[in-house]
Scaffold this motif. Structure first.
Motif, PDB file in Angstrom:
ATOM      1  N   ASN A   1      42.695  37.859  35.431  1.00 30.89           N
ATOM      2  CA  ASN A   1      42.779  36.700  34.546  1.00 30.89           C
ATOM      3  C   ASN A   1      43.558  35.630  35.284  1.00 30.89           C
ATOM      4  OD1 ASN A   1      43.847  34.895  32.350  1.00 30.89           O
ATOM      5  ND2 ASN A   1      42.639  36.295  31.115  1.00 30.89           N
ATOM      6  N   ARG A   2      43.197  34.364  35.057  1.00 32.67           N
ATOM      7  CA  ARG A   2      43.934  33.267  35.694  1.00 32.67           C
ATOM      8  C   ARG A   2      45.405  33.311  35.348  1.00 32.67           C
ATOM      9  NH1 ARG A   2      39.447  29.338  33.774  1.00 32.67           N
ATOM     10  NH2 ARG A   2      40.484  29.924  31.867  1.00 32.67           N
ATOM     11  N   SER A   3      45.724  33.739  34.142  1.00 26.19           N
ATOM     12  CA  SER A   3      47.117  33.878  33.705  1.00 26.19           C
ATOM     13  C   SER A   3      47.557  35.302  33.998  1.00 26.19           C
ATOM     14  CB  SER A   3      47.249  33.592  32.212  1.00 26.19           C
ATOM     15  OG  SER A   3      46.780  32.295  31.920  1.00 26.19           O
ATOM     16  N   ALA A   4      48.415  35.474  34.979  1.00 24.28           N
ATOM     17  CA  ALA A   4      48.799  36.812  35.456  1.00 24.28           C
ATOM     18  C   ALA A   4      49.397  37.698  34.365  1.00 24.28           C
ATOM     19  CB  ALA A   4      49.770  36.687  36.620  1.00 24.28           C
ATOM     20  N   ASP A   5      50.022  37.091  33.351  1.00 20.17           N
ATOM     21  CA  ASP A   5      50.645  37.902  32.295  1.00 20.17           C
ATOM     22  C   ASP A   5      49.622  38.456  31.298  1.00 20.17           C
ATOM     23  OD1 ASP A   5      50.226  35.245  31.433  1.00 20.17           O
ATOM     24  OD2 ASP A   5      51.689  35.480  29.832  1.00 20.17           O
ATOM     25  N   ARG A   6      48.389  37.956  31.326  1.00 20.78           N
ATOM     26  CA  ARG A   6      47.347  38.466  30.428  1.00 20.78           C
ATOM     27  C   ARG A   6      46.851  39.815  30.936  1.00 20.78           C
ATOM     28  NH1 ARG A   6      44.931  34.455  27.010  1.00 20.78           N
ATOM     29  NH2 ARG A   6      44.024  36.335  26.108  1.00 20.78           N
ATOM     30  N   GLY A   7      46.586  40.719  30.062  1.00 19.89           N
ATOM     31  CA  GLY A   7      46.066  42.023  30.449  1.00 19.89           C
ATOM     32  C   GLY A   7      47.120  43.022  30.870  1.00 19.89           C
ATOM     33  N   THR A   8      48.385  42.672  30.691  1.00 20.28           N
ATOM     34  CA  THR A   8      49.459  43.581  31.080  1.00 20.28           C
ATOM     35  C   THR A   8      49.350  44.907  30.343  1.00 20.28           C
ATOM     36  OG1 THR A   8      50.888  41.696  31.541  1.00 20.28           O
ATOM     37  CG2 THR A   8      51.977  43.819  31.263  1.00 20.28           C
ATOM     38  N   ASP A   9      48.917  44.872  29.092  1.00 20.96           N
ATOM     39  CA  ASP A   9      48.738  46.115  28.344  1.00 20.96           C
ATOM     40  C   ASP A   9      47.664  46.994  28.985  1.00 20.96           C
ATOM     41  OD1 ASP A   9      46.892  44.070  27.476  1.00 20.96           O
ATOM     42  OD2 ASP A   9      46.319  45.379  25.814  1.00 20.96           O
ATOM     43  N   LEU A  10      46.616  46.369  29.529  1.00 19.99           N
ATOM     44  CA  LEU A  10      45.563  47.131  30.196  1.00 19.99           C
ATOM     45  C   LEU A  10      46.073  47.760  31.491  1.00 19.99           C
ATOM     46  CD1 LEU A  10      42.644  44.584  29.694  1.00 19.99           C
ATOM     47  CD2 LEU A  10      43.076  46.668  28.367  1.00 19.99           C
ATOM     48  N   ILE A  11      46.878  47.024  32.209  1.00 20.32           N
ATOM     49  CA  ILE A  11      47.480  47.545  33.447  1.00 20.32           C
ATOM     50  C   ILE A  11      48.363  48.744  33.107  1.00 20.32           C
ATOM     51  CG2 ILE A  11      48.961  47.018  35.436  1.00 20.32           C
ATOM     52  CD1 ILE A  11      46.242  45.472  35.322  1.00 20.32           C
ATOM     53  N   GLY A  12      49.101  48.631  32.039  1.00 22.14           N
ATOM     54  CA  GLY A  12      49.964  49.720  31.599  1.00 22.14           C
ATOM     55  C   GLY A  12      49.195  50.970  31.205  1.00 22.14           C
TER      56      GLY A  12
END
Length: 67
Positions: free
Chosen positions: A20-31
């Motif tokens: 995602n262009r916004s690096a903080d988006r998708g953090t839950d998916l990374i986790g």
């Protein structure tokens, strides 16, 4: 790939790459085990659910990170 689709893929144990262009988006998916691509170009080079033939052939339209 949308968040809901990535969420479903992870729930089934499918290796999933997200970007995602916004690096903080998708953090839950990374986790939950998704791999964060470093760029849009890297994300689309992952051979999962890539249905655009020009991308699969390495002929992606020009633009940001080769998109």
């Amino acid at each position: 790939m949308g968040h809901a689709l990535a969420d479903t893929l992870l729930a089934t144990g499918t290796p999933t790459t997200v970007w995602n262009r916004s690096a903080d988006r998708g953090t839950d998916l990374i986790g939950r085990g998704a791999r964060r691509a470093g760029s849009a170009g890297e994300a689309i080079s992952t051979p999962v659910l890539n249905t655009r033939p020009e991308v699969a052939q390495g002929k992606a339209p020009l633009g940001i990170d080769g998109l």
